[in-house]
Design a protein around this motif. Structure first.
Motif: not given
Length: 377
Positions: A213-214, A229-231, A235, A279, A281-282, A285-286
């Protein structure tokens, strides 16, 4: 599988293609089973980037008996030295490598011959004369049906498509480079001129699928500074491909895989539900979205009037480039038209990107429905 026109070539292609880069070095059994499984599931676009003998012979075995049903590519200027990839511009070597490629693949032509990996204007200016002449000669001889160009620089590719008779552009499109400066200019140029856009690296070279996730976002992908970033939850291939396939101008999402299991994880996007494809919310995150810009993620749904708002916005953006008339088939295929909107406003607070949803629905009605009037559902 879904199919679409490959730009202005007149060819029909699967919307997901198979990039064969990661099959280099794999056992023949894996290469052949991956290619044949892709063919069984309707994949018709296959990108052959390397020239290593064993690699080409394995690919040739995989496509045997199916060659006439496939769109096969090659890259003029991709060679090998001591078993490793090497980019070349020597006309003699380019010609020799290409003809050996045809022999080892067991075919007398490729469908798309790419002017390979042009990332700087200097490279293009030095190579464009004789190199382009060679590509045109191969096309004239029937050894290539159409020409394309591949690269990672939007400016260089814009220059080349303005100077060379190419019908296909190959460029990275992924979550990493959502806000890369001028990326949208290139994609919109391709859409406007009906140049097929092959989106390579939809998984960011595999970095987007880091199971921890990192994720480290490299500088060249952002046009700014690299960052991490950590998700939570990571993904998925489905999210990556869903994002790529939603972008205006993209014709084929080119999935690179190493084995059948990875292929099936990619093809799952075709039968996945809305939750799996999400996708939206991704992008937060980015932190690589533009406030007020629709990303077609459909977080604004459900719509009481059954309007697919993400698709409506996509068609509206495409209409600004191509005109509404060419998109009426897709518009009329929607479950409900823009005129079905009751102005309830339920979609507005759900949008995470500040899109003026109601105004865009009204604009879509004005753009599409006067062309071919359609009654509200």
């Amino acid at each position: 599988m879904r199919y679409t026109e490959l730009g202005r070539t007149g060819l029909e292609t699967s919307v997901i293609g198979l990039g064969l880069e990661h099959l280099q070095g794999q056992p023949q059994k894996i290469v052949v089973s991956t290619i044949r499984q892709a063919i069984e599931h309707g994949v018709t676009y296959f990108d052959v980037i390397f020239s290593m003998p064993e690699y080409l012979e394995n690919v040739g075995t995989g496509i045997r008996e199916h060659r006439n049903d496939l769109i096969l590519t090659a890259h003029l200027g991709s060679a090998e030295k001591n078993g490793q990839y090497q980019k070349i511009r020597s006309l003699k070597r380019c010609s020799e490598v290409f003809h050996r490629l045809l022999d080892r693949l067991g075919t007398d032509h490729v469908d798309i011959l790419f002017l390979h990996n042009f990332n700087t204007l200097k490279d293009w200016e030095r190579a464009s004369g004789g190199y382009l002449d060679l590509a045109l000669q191969l096309r004239e001889e029937g050894k290539a049906r159409f020409l394309g160009v591949s690269g990672h620089s939007t400016g260089t590719l814009e220059r080349i498509v303005g100077e060379a008779p190419v019908d296909v552009v190959m460029f990275p499109v992924n979550l990493f480079n959502h806000a890369l400066p001028h990326r949208q200019d290139l994609l919109q140029h391709c859409a406007r001129e009906q140049i097929a856009l092959i989106a390579m690296k939809p998984f960011g070279g595999g970095k987007l699928l880091n199971e921890t996730g990192t994720i480290r976002v490299p500088k060249y992908q952002t046009g700014g500074e690299a960052f991490r970033t950590r998700i939570v939850g990571g993904v998925t291939p489905v999210q990556c491909l869903s994002y790529v396939m939603s972008q205006i101008g993209v014709t084929v999402a080119l999935a690179g895989v190493k084995k059948p299991a990875e292929l099936m994880a990619a093809l799952a996007v075709l039968a996945s539900d809305e939750e799996a494809r999400d996708y939206g919310q991704l992008l937060t995150n980015f932190d690589r979205y533009v406030e007020g810009e629709c990303t077609y993620c459909n977080h604004c749904l459900p719509c009481p009037a059954n309007i697919d708002i993400g698709q409506l916005n996509r068609l509206l953006d495409e209409a600004r480039l191509l005109g509404a008339q060419s998109l009426m088939g897709a518009y009329n295929a929607m479950a409900a038209p823009a005129s079905a909107c009751t102005s309830c406003g339920a979609c507005v607070p759900r949008c995470p990107f500040g899109v003026a949803v109601m105004e865009r629905i009204s604009e879509a009605r004005a753009v599409f429905e006067p062309v071919v009037p359609r009654a509200a559902a």
